[in-house]
Design a protein around this motif. Structure first.
Motif, PDB file in Angstrom:
ATOM      1  N   VAL A   1       0.850  -1.190   0.000  1.00  0.00           N
ATOM      2  CA  VAL A   1       0.000   0.000   0.000  1.00  0.00           C
ATOM      3  C   VAL A   1       0.885   1.240   0.000  1.00  0.00           C
ATOM      4  CG1 VAL A   1      -1.853  -1.187   1.243  1.00  0.00           C
ATOM      5  CG2 VAL A   1      -0.184   0.153   2.516  1.00  0.00           C
ATOM      6  N   THR A   2       0.335   2.328  -0.511  1.00  0.00           N
ATOM      7  CA  THR A   2       1.043   3.595  -0.441  1.00  0.00           C
ATOM      8  C   THR A   2       0.874   4.190   0.953  1.00  0.00           C
ATOM      9  OG1 THR A   2       1.358   5.744  -1.519  1.00  0.00           O
ATOM     10  CG2 THR A   2      -0.914   5.013  -1.216  1.00  0.00           C
ATOM     11  N   CYS A   3       1.781   5.086   1.316  1.00  0.00           N
ATOM     12  CA  CYS A   3       1.655   5.772   2.608  1.00  0.00           C
ATOM     13  C   CYS A   3       0.939   7.107   2.463  1.00  0.00           C
ATOM     14  CB  CYS A   3       3.030   5.974   3.238  1.00  0.00           C
ATOM     15  SG  CYS A   3       4.197   6.836   2.157  1.00  0.00           S
TER      16      CYS A   3
ATOM     17  N   SER B   1      -8.910   0.863  -3.234  1.00  0.00           N
ATOM     18  CA  SER B   1      -8.829   1.373  -4.604  1.00  0.00           C
ATOM     19  C   SER B   1      -7.896   2.568  -4.714  1.00  0.00           C
ATOM     20  CB  SER B   1     -10.225   1.748  -5.104  1.00  0.00           C
ATOM     21  OG  SER B   1     -10.902   2.564  -4.160  1.00  0.00           O
ATOM     22  N   SER B   2      -7.712   3.307  -3.620  1.00  0.00           N
ATOM     23  CA  SER B   2      -6.788   4.440  -3.590  1.00  0.00           C
ATOM     24  C   SER B   2      -5.388   4.050  -3.150  1.00  0.00           C
ATOM     25  CB  SER B   2      -7.291   5.521  -2.627  1.00  0.00           C
ATOM     26  OG  SER B   2      -8.317   6.287  -3.168  1.00  0.00           O
ATOM     27  N   ILE B   3      -5.294   3.169  -2.161  1.00  0.00           N
ATOM     28  CA  ILE B   3      -4.000   2.968  -1.510  1.00  0.00           C
ATOM     29  C   ILE B   3      -3.268   1.703  -1.925  1.00  0.00           C
ATOM     30  CG2 ILE B   3      -4.757   4.271   0.519  1.00  0.00           C
ATOM     31  CD1 ILE B   3      -4.772   1.495   1.993  1.00  0.00           C
TER      32      ILE B   3
ATOM     33  N   ASP C   1       0.886  -3.694  10.788  1.00  0.00           N
ATOM     34  CA  ASP C   1      -0.019  -2.702  10.222  1.00  0.00           C
ATOM     35  C   ASP C   1       0.797  -1.682   9.445  1.00  0.00           C
ATOM     36  OD1 ASP C   1       0.901  -0.607  12.112  1.00  0.00           O
ATOM     37  OD2 ASP C   1      -0.229  -1.728  13.609  1.00  0.00           O
ATOM     38  N   VAL C   2       0.107  -0.947   8.576  1.00  0.00           N
ATOM     39  CA  VAL C   2       0.749   0.141   7.840  1.00  0.00           C
ATOM     40  C   VAL C   2      -0.061   1.408   8.065  1.00  0.00           C
ATOM     41  CG1 VAL C   2       1.954  -1.192   6.077  1.00  0.00           C
ATOM     42  CG2 VAL C   2      -0.454  -0.630   5.749  1.00  0.00           C
ATOM     43  N   PHE C   3       0.645   2.535   8.029  1.00  0.00           N
ATOM     44  CA  PHE C   3       0.077   3.841   8.367  1.00  0.00           C
ATOM     45  C   PHE C   3      -0.065   4.670   7.105  1.00  0.00           C
ATOM     46  CE2 PHE C   3       1.272   8.276   9.892  1.00  0.00           C
ATOM     47  CZ  PHE C   3       0.011   8.571  10.405  1.00  0.00           C
ATOM     48  N   ILE C   4      -1.213   5.339   6.963  1.00  0.00           N
ATOM     49  CA  ILE C   4      -1.492   6.137   5.774  1.00  0.00           C
ATOM     50  C   ILE C   4      -1.912   7.540   6.189  1.00  0.00           C
ATOM     51  CG2 ILE C   4      -2.913   6.333   3.685  1.00  0.00           C
ATOM     52  CD1 ILE C   4      -3.157   3.023   5.042  1.00  0.00           C
ATOM     53  N   GLN C   5      -1.287   8.545   5.586  1.00  0.00           N
ATOM     54  CA  GLN C   5      -1.702   9.937   5.736  1.00  0.00           C
ATOM     55  C   GLN C   5      -2.489  10.339   4.491  1.00  0.00           C
ATOM     56  OE1 GLN C   5       2.178  11.826   6.245  1.00  0.00           O
ATOM     57  NE2 GLN C   5       1.934  11.809   8.470  1.00  0.00           N
TER      58      GLN C   5
END
Length: 449
Positions: A49-51, A278-280, A341-345
């Motif tokens: 996933v993207t951040c 769909s976004s990340i 887990d991964v963190f997204i801004q």
């Protein structure tokens, strides 16, 4: 590869490409045979996933190894500070020739001045390629800020330039970043212009479940979007062929990934900038020395993990200030202690934060903040909770359900830890109103996944 020669490194970077455009993720249209083979022969990073699901911020994270709020590039058109230590700086210090071709989107000027190029030696790029070029008219700028017109469809034009660079620099180790615009839309016409004849191949062929259910612009745009993906994969094949013909393939690390996905105006009024898969979620595979026969890795990987991975794989020292982790331990079977887990801004559409585990997606936002001018908030409100195992295309929002209060509580604490780790603040997260949940319930084991 001789022990004295470091591996070459090539990043094949697309723009706005969904993970489920690839065959290894179940797309039935045979769009990506080269990527699929690369994933199967190398290492397929299944859960990447993207951040930050916006062009500029994601690119700032990739170049610096730091989150967008840490570089200040938390929305588009914020220049990457010229003092930032980038991938180009790291590889050049390690004895590499460095080159950048394509879309930059980390400056506020066109052409990009030398001090705003992130330290790359060779430059053939545009800050906003979507505005300097069209599908069959590609204008980039060279080291002297002179416009360079490249012939052919835009994907092919950049690929030709990349092959020329590789051929010219084949004697010394090089780090080459090739940044395509496709399958991003052409802004001025709000369309996805595929090569002539490609749109027709894929119109009305297959629609992912989220787009089929939610509509958006999918019926208008998927044919062109898929056509762009197909041409990108053909370009990947050409680049791999060039490496083989120049006897460089065995000595070269190749990473294929994207900056973010595309939801076709189903989640907001744009194509990205949301917490949804769909976004990340993005395609990612890596091959070359250290990565061949790595298999499929289902551990969670973030875009911010790629800078330390590439540096580590090249035998260089990973800077302590980089926030991500090298995936090399995963490649060698050492998954113990890997992130759960991964963190997204999230910016521009909202001031939001999200966390994704293997099973759950949890997102918060502050609707009172300006999503362009405010980088963060001290008071968020719960917005989304999804069960990614039962609902991988996120069609049922579980936030506020009585049955999922313990899940939300655990994820809230995990998200707060992540925010504090990255942003050095611990905001308040306001719970969503509790509502009935019918027959739904969550087992104790599921709460922790």
């Amino acid at each position: 590869m001789s022990k004295s020669k470091r591996p070459n490194v090539v990043v094949f970077f697309t723009d706005q490409q969904r993970w489920d455009t690839t065959g290894v993720h179940g797309n039935p249209l045979e769009l990506t045979p080269n990527f699929d083979r690369m994933a199967q022969e190398g290492t397929h990073l299944y859960n990447t996933v993207t951040c930050q699901p916006v062009c500029g911020p994601a690119r700032s994270a990739f170049q610096s190894g730091r989150y967008p709020t840490q570089t200040g590039c938390y929305h588009n058109n914020v220049p990457l500070p010229h003092t930032t230590k980038t991938l180009a700086n790291q590889f050049r210090d390690g004895g590499y020739q460095t080159g950048y071709i394509g879309k930059w989107h980390l400056a506020a000027e066109e052409p990009v001045s030398e001090e705003r190029r992130g330290g790359y030696d060779y430059w053939l790029a545009a800050n906003a390629l979507e505005h300097t070029s069209e599908a069959y008219q590609t204008t980039l700028y060279n080291n002297n800020c002179e416009p360079v017109e490249l012939p052919g469809y835009r994907v092919d034009a950049l690929t030709d330039a990349a092959i020329r660079y590789i051929d010219k620099h084949k004697e010394d180790p090089f780090f080459l970043f090739v940044s395509y615009l496709e399958p991003h839309h052409q802004n001025r016409i709000d369309d996805y212009p595929a090569p002539v004849g490609y749109r027709e191949r894929y119109t009305a062929r297959w629609t992912p479940p989220d787009l089929a259910a939610l509509g958006g612009t999918a019926h208008q745009h998927l044919g062109g979007y898929y056509g762009m993906v197909k041409r990108l994969d053909e370009a990947l094949g050409r680049l791999l062929d060039a490496l083989k013909s120049l006897h460089l393939y065995d000595d070269t690390i190749i990473l294929f990934t994207s900056d973010h996905g595309c939801h076709f105006k189903t989640r907001n009024k744009e194509y990205k900038r949301s917490c949804h898969e769909s976004s990340i979620r993005i395609p990612a595979a890596i091959t070359g020395p250290g990565f061949r026969q790595g298999g499929q890795k289902k551990e969670l990987v973030s875009l911010i993990d790629f800078p330390p991975t590439l540096i580590d794989a090249a035998g260089l020292d990973v800077p302590e200030e980089m926030m991500g982790s090298s995936i090399m331990p995963l490649i060698h079977g050492r998954s113990k202690g890997w992130q759960e887990d991964v963190f997204i801004q999230i910016s521009e559409a909202q001031v939001g934060r999200a966390i994704r585990t293997q099973k759950w997606k949890y997102s918060v936002s502050d609707p009172t903040k300006d999503p362009v001018h405010d980088s963060k908030s001290d008071h968020y409100t719960e917005e989304f909770l999804y069960d990614l195992e039962a609902d991988p295309y996120e069609l049922t929002n579980l936030i506020g359900l009585k049955s999922h209060q313990e899940v939300a509580h655990k994820l809230r604490e995990r998200l707060l830890r992540r925010i504090e780790e990255v942003e050095n603040e611990r905001p308040l997260i306001e719970q969503a109103p509790i509502k009935g949940s019918g027959q739904r319930r969550v087992t104790e084991k599921e709460v922790l996944l």
